[in-house]
Every structure is written in C-alpha cells, then in structure tokens.
Design a protein around this motif. Structure first.
Motif, PDB file in Angstrom:
ATOM      1  N   LEU A  97     -31.711 -29.581  -7.494  1.00 44.09           N
ATOM      2  CA  LEU A  97     -32.080 -30.954  -7.174  1.00 44.09           C
ATOM      3  C   LEU A  97     -31.880 -31.866  -8.373  1.00 44.09           C
ATOM      4  O   LEU A  97     -32.176 -31.486  -9.507  1.00 44.09           O
ATOM      5  CB  LEU A  97     -33.548 -31.018  -6.743  1.00 44.09           C
ATOM      6  CG  LEU A  97     -33.901 -30.291  -5.454  1.00 44.09           C
ATOM      7  CD1 LEU A  97     -35.408 -30.056  -5.378  1.00 44.09           C
ATOM      8  CD2 LEU A  97     -33.436 -31.073  -4.246  1.00 44.09           C
TER       9      LEU A  97
ATOM     10  N   ARG B  92     -26.960 -26.549  -2.579  1.00 44.82           N
ATOM     11  CA  ARG B  92     -27.367 -25.165  -2.290  1.00 44.82           C
ATOM     12  C   ARG B  92     -26.339 -24.236  -2.914  1.00 44.82           C
ATOM     13  O   ARG B  92     -25.189 -24.190  -2.482  1.00 44.82           O
ATOM     14  CB  ARG B  92     -27.449 -24.938  -0.788  1.00 44.82           C
ATOM     15  CG  ARG B  92     -27.708 -23.492  -0.391  1.00 44.82           C
ATOM     16  CD  ARG B  92     -29.108 -23.031  -0.711  1.00 44.82           C
ATOM     17  NE  ARG B  92     -30.137 -23.773  -0.002  1.00 44.82           N
ATOM     18  CZ  ARG B  92     -31.433 -23.635  -0.235  1.00 44.82           C
ATOM     19  NH1 ARG B  92     -31.857 -22.782  -1.166  1.00 44.82           N
ATOM     20  NH2 ARG B  92     -32.307 -24.344   0.439  1.00 44.82           N
TER      21      ARG B  92
ATOM     22  N   GLY C 256     -39.403 -21.153  -1.117  1.00 46.91           N
ATOM     23  CA  GLY C 256     -40.827 -20.853  -1.082  1.00 46.91           C
ATOM     24  C   GLY C 256     -41.589 -21.267  -2.326  1.00 46.91           C
ATOM     25  O   GLY C 256     -42.811 -21.093  -2.404  1.00 46.91           O
ATOM     26  N   GLN C 257     -40.880 -21.831  -3.295  1.00 45.23           N
ATOM     27  CA  GLN C 257     -41.535 -22.260  -4.530  1.00 45.23           C
ATOM     28  C   GLN C 257     -41.291 -23.743  -4.763  1.00 45.23           C
ATOM     29  O   GLN C 257     -40.405 -24.347  -4.168  1.00 45.23           O
ATOM     30  CB  GLN C 257     -40.991 -21.461  -5.722  1.00 45.23           C
ATOM     31  CG  GLN C 257     -41.270 -19.972  -5.645  1.00 45.23           C
ATOM     32  CD  GLN C 257     -40.747 -19.241  -6.860  1.00 45.23           C
ATOM     33  OE1 GLN C 257     -40.498 -19.839  -7.917  1.00 45.23           O
ATOM     34  NE2 GLN C 257     -40.569 -17.937  -6.739  1.00 45.23           N
ATOM     35  N   GLY C 258     -42.079 -24.311  -5.659  1.00 42.51           N
ATOM     36  CA  GLY C 258     -41.867 -25.688  -6.032  1.00 42.51           C
ATOM     37  C   GLY C 258     -40.689 -25.816  -6.987  1.00 42.51           C
ATOM     38  O   GLY C 258     -40.231 -24.826  -7.559  1.00 42.51           O
ATOM     39  N   PRO C 259     -40.184 -27.008  -7.152  1.00 39.46           N
ATOM     40  CA  PRO C 259     -39.063 -27.217  -8.080  1.00 39.46           C
ATOM     41  C   PRO C 259     -39.457 -26.847  -9.515  1.00 39.46           C
ATOM     42  O   PRO C 259     -40.594 -27.075  -9.926  1.00 39.46           O
ATOM     43  CB  PRO C 259     -38.780 -28.718  -7.962  1.00 39.46           C
ATOM     44  CG  PRO C 259     -39.357 -29.121  -6.644  1.00 39.46           C
ATOM     45  CD  PRO C 259     -40.560 -28.244  -6.460  1.00 39.46           C
TER      46      PRO C 259
ATOM     47  N   GLY D 292     -36.475 -27.584 -19.813  1.00 40.13           N
ATOM     48  CA  GLY D 292     -37.391 -26.586 -19.300  1.00 40.13           C
ATOM     49  C   GLY D 292     -37.074 -25.209 -19.853  1.00 40.13           C
ATOM     50  O   GLY D 292     -36.199 -25.040 -20.698  1.00 40.13           O
ATOM     51  N   ASN D 293     -37.759 -24.227 -19.347  1.00 37.74           N
ATOM     52  CA  ASN D 293     -37.631 -22.865 -19.840  1.00 37.74           C
ATOM     53  C   ASN D 293     -36.482 -22.147 -19.127  1.00 37.74           C
ATOM     54  O   ASN D 293     -36.694 -21.243 -18.315  1.00 37.74           O
ATOM     55  CB  ASN D 293     -38.949 -22.113 -19.632  1.00 37.74           C
ATOM     56  CG  ASN D 293     -38.937 -20.763 -20.306  1.00 37.74           C
ATOM     57  OD1 ASN D 293     -38.187 -20.546 -21.255  1.00 37.74           O
ATOM     58  ND2 ASN D 293     -39.747 -19.853 -19.807  1.00 37.74           N
TER      59      ASN D 293
ATOM     60  N   PHE E 283     -38.443 -27.534 -13.442  1.00 41.96           N
ATOM     61  CA  PHE E 283     -37.739 -28.499 -14.295  1.00 41.96           C
ATOM     62  C   PHE E 283     -36.715 -27.806 -15.181  1.00 41.96           C
ATOM     63  O   PHE E 283     -37.015 -26.820 -15.851  1.00 41.96           O
ATOM     64  CB  PHE E 283     -38.772 -29.239 -15.140  1.00 41.96           C
ATOM     65  CG  PHE E 283     -38.207 -30.153 -16.183  1.00 41.96           C
ATOM     66  CD1 PHE E 283     -38.179 -29.778 -17.503  1.00 41.96           C
ATOM     67  CD2 PHE E 283     -37.717 -31.401 -15.827  1.00 41.96           C
ATOM     68  CE1 PHE E 283     -37.677 -30.627 -18.475  1.00 41.96           C
ATOM     69  CE2 PHE E 283     -37.216 -32.258 -16.783  1.00 41.96           C
ATOM     70  CZ  PHE E 283     -37.196 -31.870 -18.123  1.00 41.96           C
TER      71      PHE E 283
ATOM     72  N   GLN F 207     -39.988 -40.564  -9.024  1.00 37.37           N
ATOM     73  CA  GLN F 207     -38.629 -40.078  -9.079  1.00 37.37           C
ATOM     74  C   GLN F 207     -38.040 -40.079  -7.680  1.00 37.37           C
ATOM     75  O   GLN F 207     -38.734 -39.809  -6.706  1.00 37.37           O
ATOM     76  CB  GLN F 207     -38.577 -38.652  -9.632  1.00 37.37           C
ATOM     77  CG  GLN F 207     -39.013 -38.525 -11.072  1.00 37.37           C
ATOM     78  CD  GLN F 207     -38.841 -37.111 -11.562  1.00 37.37           C
ATOM     79  OE1 GLN F 207     -37.753 -36.686 -11.936  1.00 37.37           O
ATOM     80  NE2 GLN F 207     -39.911 -36.360 -11.560  1.00 37.37           N
TER      81      GLN F 207
ATOM     82  N   PHE G  94     -35.274 -38.238  -5.412  1.00 42.01           N
ATOM     83  CA  PHE G  94     -34.501 -37.000  -5.378  1.00 42.01           C
ATOM     84  C   PHE G  94     -33.297 -37.109  -4.457  1.00 42.01           C
ATOM     85  O   PHE G  94     -33.346 -37.785  -3.421  1.00 42.01           O
ATOM     86  CB  PHE G  94     -35.372 -35.840  -4.888  1.00 42.01           C
ATOM     87  CG  PHE G  94     -36.320 -35.315  -5.925  1.00 42.01           C
ATOM     88  CD1 PHE G  94     -37.514 -35.961  -6.182  1.00 42.01           C
ATOM     89  CD2 PHE G  94     -36.004 -34.184  -6.647  1.00 42.01           C
ATOM     90  CE1 PHE G  94     -38.392 -35.485  -7.139  1.00 42.01           C
ATOM     91  CE2 PHE G  94     -36.880 -33.688  -7.600  1.00 42.01           C
ATOM     92  CZ  PHE G  94     -38.074 -34.343  -7.853  1.00 42.01           C
ATOM     93  N   GLY G  95     -32.232 -36.420  -4.847  1.00 47.60           N
ATOM     94  CA  GLY G  95     -31.080 -36.271  -3.982  1.00 47.60           C
ATOM     95  C   GLY G  95     -31.296 -35.145  -2.994  1.00 47.60           C
ATOM     96  O   GLY G  95     -32.330 -34.471  -3.034  1.00 47.60           O
ATOM     97  N   PRO G  96     -30.324 -34.914  -2.112  1.00 49.30           N
ATOM     98  CA  PRO G  96     -30.466 -33.876  -1.088  1.00 49.30           C
ATOM     99  C   PRO G  96     -30.321 -32.463  -1.638  1.00 49.30           C
ATOM    100  O   PRO G  96     -30.686 -31.501  -0.977  1.00 49.30           O
ATOM    101  CB  PRO G  96     -29.341 -34.196  -0.107  1.00 49.30           C
ATOM    102  CG  PRO G  96     -28.323 -34.888  -0.947  1.00 49.30           C
ATOM    103  CD  PRO G  96     -29.075 -35.667  -1.975  1.00 49.30           C
TER     104      PRO G  96
ATOM    105  N   GLN H 223     -34.857 -25.055  -7.409  1.00 49.50           N
ATOM    106  CA  GLN H 223     -35.897 -24.691  -6.453  1.00 49.50           C
ATOM    107  C   GLN H 223     -35.491 -23.442  -5.687  1.00 49.50           C
ATOM    108  O   GLN H 223     -34.525 -23.454  -4.924  1.00 49.50           O
ATOM    109  CB  GLN H 223     -36.202 -25.824  -5.477  1.00 49.50           C
ATOM    110  CG  GLN H 223     -37.400 -25.524  -4.588  1.00 49.50           C
ATOM    111  CD  GLN H 223     -37.819 -26.703  -3.747  1.00 49.50           C
ATOM    112  OE1 GLN H 223     -37.018 -27.558  -3.397  1.00 49.50           O
ATOM    113  NE2 GLN H 223     -39.119 -26.758  -3.405  1.00 49.50           N
TER     114      GLN H 223
ATOM    115  N   LEU I 121     -31.653 -23.962  -4.623  1.00 45.78           N
ATOM    116  CA  LEU I 121     -31.340 -25.362  -4.348  1.00 45.78           C
ATOM    117  C   LEU I 121     -31.494 -26.123  -5.670  1.00 45.78           C
ATOM    118  O   LEU I 121     -32.546 -26.059  -6.296  1.00 45.78           O
ATOM    119  CB  LEU I 121     -32.294 -25.921  -3.301  1.00 45.78           C
ATOM    120  CG  LEU I 121     -32.099 -27.386  -2.892  1.00 45.78           C
ATOM    121  CD1 LEU I 121     -30.772 -27.557  -2.123  1.00 45.78           C
ATOM    122  CD2 LEU I 121     -33.261 -27.873  -2.036  1.00 45.78           C
TER     123      LEU I 121
END
Lengths: 115, 112
Positions: free
Chosen positions: A90, A111, A40-43, A58-59, A45, A104, A106-108, A37, A88
């Motif tokens: 995840l 970074r 400012g963007q979504g996670p 994922g890509n 994959f 799902q 998620f862990g913390p 992640q 980050l």
C-alpha cells in the motif's frame, strides 16, 4: 480529483527476482508512505518520504528500498524476493503536517505474489 | 511506543449505533488518536482523528476521556456497508520521525 494511484494492480514474481512498485500521490501531497499488509494483519510501515528525502524507515531488510521523485511520485523496490514478501503493498500520501496530522490517503494497493 | 488494544471482532445490526473501544494506556503527551476503516482488498480510509474530548464529523464521533488512556469510535445507525476492519492508531504527528504501529484491527460485521 484523482486519488492515490498505484501500479501494477497485481504482480506475480519468482523467488530471487526483483520488483518495482509505483505510486502517484494526490496532487499537492508531498509525503508518501509505503506499507506491507499480509492477509489478516494490519499494514506494516516500510518507508516514509517527504520532499524526496527518507523521513522514516520500518523494520524491513535492506532488500527493500524506495525513492521519491521531484513530482512526488515514488517507487518501492524489493530485491531477492522471498515467498514471505507476498502481500498487498500500500502507498499512502498526505499533506504532511497540518490540522489533521495523521490523515493519510491510501491507494488501492499492489498485490504481489511470489512463487 | 504507544500500543493499542481493541477487540478482535464485533457484530451488530443495521440501524444500531456501534461503539468500538481502543485502549492505549501509555499514550504520550503529543500523541494523536486516529481511526481508519478498511474493506477487503482496498487501502485503509481515514475516518476521524482526535487529541482530547469529543470530535465529530459526518461519518463518526470519537470520544476521548480526560486521561486519554482509551478512546471510543462511535458509528451512528450502521448499515451493511459498514462491515469492515477498523484500526485504532496512536502516535505523534507525521512530520516527526516516527512510524505508526497498526494492530490487527477490529473486524466489524453488520447483520441485516
């Protein structure tokens, strides 16, 4: 009950180095997924593992690899780090299929800063 | 791939009901609709999931019309702590070889 744990919490690496991130799923969860992640963007994959086998990718370039161990914990490895790998990371675990197929946990996150 | 569209940001006030709508025009027959909440520097947290009609849990409700081309997450009587980014995701069950695509989400800001 312990949730998903990830280590380390923060990490600073230099371009070209290698990094290993670790994840322990919730007890009883056999599926682990990794996401990147950027601020400012979504996670995004990266990988999903189930019963120690890769079930989805994922890509992302081949510099990214992962594995799942017999105890269902997982490692994400990134080689030849680039500045753009700063993000980050995840980890998420799940019971896999069931009544709620997309629940799902998620862990913390870890970074990662690449300088 | 079922792509989702949701507002970039929304504002509301404490005590109000907040509805966030997500569009997914090319949703497939075996796709589920899932919502997650994320606070800064934390991992996302599962809120609710549905396939059709209405789903309610202790946190939120999810309304899905018959054509399933959109869905609405409803948060009753929000508080300041509901300020977060909310993601709408559409896809088949995790046990298939498929990856969820996460958009940028909706940044919800709750004001006192």
């Amino acid at each position: 009950d312990a949730g998903v744990t990830q280590s380390p919490t923060h990490l600073i690496k230099t371009r070209g180095q290698h990094v290993t991130l670790r994840c322990s799923p919730i007890s009883g969860h056999k599926s682990v997924s990794w996401y990147q992640q950027v601020l400012g963007q979504g996670p995004q994959f990266i990988f999903q593992y189930y019963e120690k086998e890769e079930r989805g990718r994922g890509n992302f370039p081949d510099r990214f690899s992962a594995r799942q161990f017999p105890n269902y914990s997982s490692e994400l490895n990134v080689n030849a780090l680039l500045l753009g790998d700063s993000a980050l990371y995840l980890c998420a675990s799940s019971l896999d299929s069931g009544n709620i197929p997309y629940e799902q946990y998620f862990g913390p996150g870890t970074r990662l800063t690449v300088t | 791939l079922a792509k989702t569209t949701q507002p970039i940001s929304m504002d509301s006030y404490e005590g109000q009901e907040v509805n966030i709508t997500c569009s997914h025009n090319n949703i497939a027959t075996n796709d589920y609709i899932t919502w997650y909440q994320q606070f800064p520097s934390q991992g996302p947290r599962f809120i609710i999931q549905g396939y059709k009609t209405k789903v309610t849990n202790e946190v939120a409700s999810l309304f899905i019309p018959a054509d399933r081309k959109s869905s609405t997450l409803s948060l009753p009587r929000v508080s300041l702590s509901d300020t977060a980014v909310y993601y709408c995701l559409v896809g088949p069950p995790l046990d298939s070889n498929y990856q969820l695509i996460w958009g940028a989400g909706t940044k919800l800001i709750i004001k006192p």
